[in-house]
Design an enzyme around this catalytic site. Structure first.
Site, mmCIF file in Angstrom:
data_model
loop_
_atom_site.group_PDB
_atom_site.id
_atom_site.type_symbol
_atom_site.label_atom_id
_atom_site.label_comp_id
_atom_site.label_asym_id
_atom_site.label_seq_id
_atom_site.Cartn_x
_atom_site.Cartn_y
_atom_site.Cartn_z
ATOM 1 N N CYS A 63 0.859 -1.182 0.000
ATOM 2 C CA CYS A 63 0.000 0.000 0.000
ATOM 3 C C CYS A 63 0.895 1.232 0.000
ATOM 4 O O CYS A 63 2.087 1.127 -0.333
ATOM 5 C CB CYS A 63 -0.994 -0.019 1.158
ATOM 6 S SG CYS A 63 -0.253 0.059 2.806
ATOM 7 N N CYS A 82 -1.377 0.954 7.379
ATOM 8 C CA CYS A 82 -2.817 0.721 7.565
ATOM 9 C C CYS A 82 -3.323 -0.524 6.849
ATOM 10 O O CYS A 82 -3.713 -1.489 7.490
ATOM 11 C CB CYS A 82 -3.622 1.936 7.092
ATOM 12 S SG CYS A 82 -3.327 3.415 8.074
ATOM 13 N N ARG A 83 -3.318 -0.505 5.508
ATOM 14 C CA ARG A 83 -3.967 -1.579 4.754
ATOM 15 C C ARG A 83 -3.081 -2.802 4.569
ATOM 16 O O ARG A 83 -3.502 -3.933 4.870
ATOM 17 C CB ARG A 83 -4.418 -1.064 3.377
ATOM 18 C CG ARG A 83 -5.525 -0.053 3.453
ATOM 19 C CD ARG A 83 -5.711 0.681 2.135
ATOM 20 N NE ARG A 83 -4.559 1.547 1.859
ATOM 21 C CZ ARG A 83 -4.369 2.228 0.740
ATOM 22 N NH1 ARG A 83 -5.239 2.115 -0.246
ATOM 23 N NH2 ARG A 83 -3.313 2.998 0.597
ATOM 24 N N SER A 84 -1.872 -2.626 4.024
ATOM 25 C CA SER A 84 -1.060 -3.819 3.731
ATOM 26 C C SER A 84 -0.659 -4.587 4.988
ATOM 27 O O SER A 84 -0.535 -5.823 4.913
ATOM 28 C CB SER A 84 0.152 -3.482 2.853
ATOM 29 O OG SER A 84 0.991 -2.523 3.436
ATOM 30 N N ASN A 87 2.307 1.494 4.256
ATOM 31 C CA ASN A 87 2.619 0.225 4.941
ATOM 32 C C ASN A 87 2.360 0.316 6.448
ATOM 33 O O ASN A 87 3.061 -0.312 7.245
ATOM 34 C CB ASN A 87 4.058 -0.224 4.659
ATOM 35 C CG ASN A 87 4.371 -1.666 5.061
ATOM 36 O OD1 ASN A 87 5.511 -2.000 5.363
ATOM 37 N ND2 ASN A 87 3.368 -2.539 5.101
ATOM 38 N N ASP A 98 -8.406 3.680 1.377
ATOM 39 C CA ASP A 98 -7.422 4.088 2.377
ATOM 40 C C ASP A 98 -8.161 4.622 3.604
ATOM 41 O O ASP A 98 -8.857 5.635 3.513
ATOM 42 C CB ASP A 98 -6.527 5.169 1.769
ATOM 43 C CG ASP A 98 -5.373 5.542 2.677
ATOM 44 O OD1 ASP A 98 -5.390 5.152 3.866
ATOM 45 O OD2 ASP A 98 -4.465 6.227 2.207
HETATM 46 P P1 4NP Z 1 -1.761 2.902 4.081
HETATM 47 O O1 4NP Z 1 -2.413 4.238 4.637
HETATM 48 O O2 4NP Z 1 -1.240 3.210 2.688
HETATM 49 O O3 4NP Z 1 -2.904 1.958 4.036
HETATM 50 O O4 4NP Z 1 -0.669 2.503 5.024
HETATM 51 C C1 4NP Z 1 -1.713 5.444 4.708
HETATM 52 C C2 4NP Z 1 -0.831 5.660 5.741
HETATM 53 C C3 4NP Z 1 -0.161 6.851 5.824
HETATM 54 C C4 4NP Z 1 -0.374 7.827 4.888
HETATM 55 C C5 4NP Z 1 -1.264 7.608 3.857
HETATM 56 C C6 4NP Z 1 -1.923 6.417 3.764
HETATM 57 N N1 4NP Z 1 0.296 9.054 4.986
HETATM 58 O O5 4NP Z 1 0.019 9.946 4.179
HETATM 59 O O6 4NP Z 1 1.159 9.203 5.864
#
Ligand code: 4NP
Length: 145
Positions: free
Chosen positions: A7, A12-14, A10, A117
């Protein structure tokens, strides 16, 4: 079998897909290695977002020991399957490929759909986690053959 979940951050989702599929594969003694990485490097070395840790715990999975990694082109050789959470991740990872063999390893985690997200909406973590769990169960069946 080595599977990489990807993702943006790295955190939240992955990490959810990583922890859930690893747990399910371990339960079946499949000997799979499931890992994850982010296309962005802001959170490298950090544990998953606490909201993902809690949502996973609600479903019976412990993802708290994971640490965020940045996607590396060396992963194209290392992993058999690279599953990405959204179309931005797909574009970003495809841009780094140089061979059709590597491009063939990359797919959206959901069939023709994106994992939303949840970073900016606390209420999304539980539904996203359930969606990820359901898809992990399907992937387990698809890839075990
Ligand atoms: P992820 O979510 O891609 O599912 O880990 C996010 C985590 C952090 C950010 C964006 C999306 N960020 O902008 O810091």
């Amino acid at each position: 079998m080595k599977i990489l979940m990807v993702c943006l951050g790295n955190i939240c989702r992955s990490p959810l897909a990583h922890g859930i599929l690893q747990h399910l594969a371990d339960q079946e003694n499949l000997g799979w290695q499931v890992h994850s990485a982010g296309t962005g490097n802001w959170h490298v070395g950090n544990p998953p977002d606490r909201r993902s840790v809690l949502a996973a715990r609600n479903l019976g999975y412990d993802i708290g020991a994971q640490r965020a990694r940045h996607f590396s082109t060396s992963f194209f050789n290392e992993y058999d399957h690279i599953l990405v959470m959204d179309k931005n991740n797909l574009r970003d990872v495809l841009q780094l490929t140089e061979t059709q063999e590597h491009r063939n390893k990359i797919k959206l985690f959901l069939i023709d759909d994106e994992v939303t997200d949840p970073y900016y909406d606390n209420d999304l973590f539980d539904p996203v986690s359930r969606q990820v769990e359901q898809r992990c169960k399907e992937i387990l069946e698809e890839l075990r053959g």
